[in-house]
Design a protein around this motif. Structure first.
Motif, PDB file in Angstrom:
ATOM      1  N   MET A   1      70.368   4.385 -23.927  1.00  0.00           N
ATOM      2  CA  MET A   1      68.927   4.395 -24.198  1.00  0.00           C
ATOM      3  C   MET A   1      68.194   5.168 -23.109  1.00  0.00           C
ATOM      4  O   MET A   1      68.221   4.795 -21.948  1.00  0.00           O
ATOM      5  N   GLY A   6      61.496   8.871 -25.403  1.00  0.00           N
ATOM      6  CA  GLY A   6      60.348   8.270 -26.061  1.00  0.00           C
ATOM      7  C   GLY A   6      59.038   8.655 -25.382  1.00  0.00           C
ATOM      8  O   GLY A   6      58.061   9.021 -26.043  1.00  0.00           O
ATOM      9  N   GLN A  48      62.756  10.524 -35.148  1.00  0.00           N
ATOM     10  CA  GLN A  48      63.362   9.289 -35.643  1.00  0.00           C
ATOM     11  C   GLN A  48      62.673   8.091 -35.004  1.00  0.00           C
ATOM     12  O   GLN A  48      62.339   8.138 -33.810  1.00  0.00           O
ATOM     13  N   LEU A  49      62.489   7.017 -35.798  1.00  0.00           N
ATOM     14  CA  LEU A  49      61.804   5.830 -35.296  1.00  0.00           C
ATOM     15  C   LEU A  49      62.436   5.313 -33.999  1.00  0.00           C
ATOM     16  O   LEU A  49      61.740   4.981 -33.049  1.00  0.00           O
ATOM     17  N   GLU A  50      63.782   5.271 -33.966  1.00  0.00           N
ATOM     18  CA  GLU A  50      64.431   4.686 -32.779  1.00  0.00           C
ATOM     19  C   GLU A  50      64.268   5.524 -31.516  1.00  0.00           C
ATOM     20  O   GLU A  50      64.471   5.031 -30.422  1.00  0.00           O
ATOM     21  N   TRP A  51      63.831   6.763 -31.646  1.00  0.00           N
ATOM     22  CA  TRP A  51      63.571   7.577 -30.451  1.00  0.00           C
ATOM     23  C   TRP A  51      62.333   7.098 -29.694  1.00  0.00           C
ATOM     24  O   TRP A  51      62.219   7.286 -28.498  1.00  0.00           O
ATOM     25  N   GLU A  53      60.419   3.911 -30.681  1.00  0.00           N
ATOM     26  CA  GLU A  53      59.866   2.581 -30.959  1.00  0.00           C
ATOM     27  C   GLU A  53      59.709   1.695 -29.728  1.00  0.00           C
ATOM     28  O   GLU A  53      58.693   1.023 -29.577  1.00  0.00           O
ATOM     29  N   ASN A  54      60.688   1.700 -28.808  1.00  0.00           N
ATOM     30  CA  ASN A  54      60.583   0.835 -27.624  1.00  0.00           C
ATOM     31  C   ASN A  54      59.405   1.219 -26.736  1.00  0.00           C
ATOM     32  O   ASN A  54      58.635   0.364 -26.291  1.00  0.00           O
TER      33      ASN A  54
ATOM     34  N   ARG B  76      55.782   1.628 -39.711  1.00  0.00           N
ATOM     35  CA  ARG B  76      56.516   0.429 -40.131  1.00  0.00           C
ATOM     36  C   ARG B  76      55.833  -0.260 -41.305  1.00  0.00           C
ATOM     37  O   ARG B  76      56.481  -0.963 -42.078  1.00  0.00           O
TER      38      ARG B  76
END
Lengths: 115, 223
Positions: A1, A6, A48-51, A53-54, B76
């Motif tokens: 990660m 991000g 991409q969302l996971e790039w 989201e955190n 979302r």
């Protein structure tokens, strides 16, 4: 990660939004434009969302503390506020009530007709 | 750079967050209590706002990326938006415009000055976006910030009760009204009542922020 990916995306879109807002002389805040750009990038799959989201969650969850410094600026306007207390408080209360009830009734009407 | 502004902000906010965690009520709102405490400290201590902002300004700068980050919760919520697109479109268009016009004209009728009218017009929008709009249209961002928080507190304190008085029972209608009228603080309250109402409210808050940012600067020119 890697948090920098991000952060790079979020700050990159913020810069892009500010750039677009000033170059095209728009009245829309650069941050809102940047948000629309990022939303479009997520929908089209460019980002991409996971790039993001955190890091995005970190910003969204901790937004409250960021309102304090601009809010403290109210001390510069205390005399203005004293002379404008009636319009400020009046508009706040009237607009709150009218907006809440109008919005609720419009949506309720629409829901009732749909059934 | 002096570090006292950011240190003061974080210490005061931490303390009031702890108070709020122990006693969750609208009058323990940590942001409003922090603003009041720090403002009183600067005022009575004879410190200048500029010296405070020299380091505390970093936190204000972070509002920009925070607004950009709102794209994630909206993304979302795309399924919810699709499911309720009619209600959301109608609620935000009507509610968003009524919020602007009712605030603007009530203030005008009561004798408000033009910078007050411009500062109060975006008061139903989530704080970060409202501050950005206020800056763009020539309002007073500090006044906008405080008015937005007070609007949120009103919604949090009495929103659902008022909806009961006006016999609004539909959960989607309740959620949309709370989100459009009183943003995050309203959403937090209605979320306690119902998950669907809360979800719709959160989306309504974000979308109303975008809608108001797009419409208000142009609407204000014709008012």
């Amino acid at each position: 990660m890697n948090a920098y990916r991000g952060l790079a995306i979020i700050f990159g879109f913020y810069a892009l939004g500010e750039f677009g807002s000033s170059v095209f002389n728009l009245s829309i805040p650069g941050s809102v434009l940047g948000m629309l750009f990022l939303l479009a990038a997520l929908i089209t799959g460019v980002v991409q969302l996971e790039w993001v989201e955190n890091e995005a969650e970190l910003f969204v969850k901790n937004m409250s503390v960021m309102f304090i410094p601009p809010g403290v600026g109210i001390i510069l306007y205390i005399s203005l506020l004293k002379s404008q207390l009636v319009p400020v408080v009046g508009a706040l209360l009237v607009s709150f009530l009218v907006t809440l009830i109008t919005t609720a009734k419009v949506v309720e009407l629409l829901r009732g007709e749909g059934r | 750079m002096n570090p006292y502004g950011i240190a003061l902000t974080l210490i005061v906010f931490y303390v009031f967050s702890e108070v709020h965690a122990r006693r969750k009520a609208f009058y323990t709102n940590p942001v409003l209590l922090s603003i009041a405490t720090i403002a009183a400290f600067l005022w009575f201590g004879g410190f200048s706002y500029d010296s405070y902002m020299e380091s505390a300004g970093i936190l204000k700068f972070l509002l920009g990326p925070a607004v950009v980050s709102l794209a994630v919760p909206v993304y979302r919520g795309l399924d919810t938006i699709k499911a309720y697109w009619k209600e959301i479109t109608a609620g935000i268009t009507v509610g968003g415009i009524v919020a602007i016009l009712s605030a603007f004209y009530t203030a005008e009728v009561l004798g408000g000055s033009s910078n007050v009218l411009l500062s109060i017009a975006p008061k139903s929008v989530t704080t970060a976006i409202a501050i950005g709009i206020s800056e763009k249209i020539g309002g007073i961002p500090a006044l906008t910030a405080v008015l937005v928080i007070l609007t949120g507190i009103l919604g949090n304190a009495v929103g659902p009760e008022l909806l009961n008085v006006f016999r609004v029972r539909d959960r989607v209608a309740r959620g949309l009204a709370m989100g459009v009228t009183s943003h995050g603080l309203g959403t937090a309250r209605i979320l306690l009542e119902d998950e669907i109402a809360g979800g719709v409210s959160g989306l309504a808050m974000a979308l109303n922020g975008v809608f108001t940012a797009l419409v208000l600067p142009y609407l204000i020119k014709v008012l």
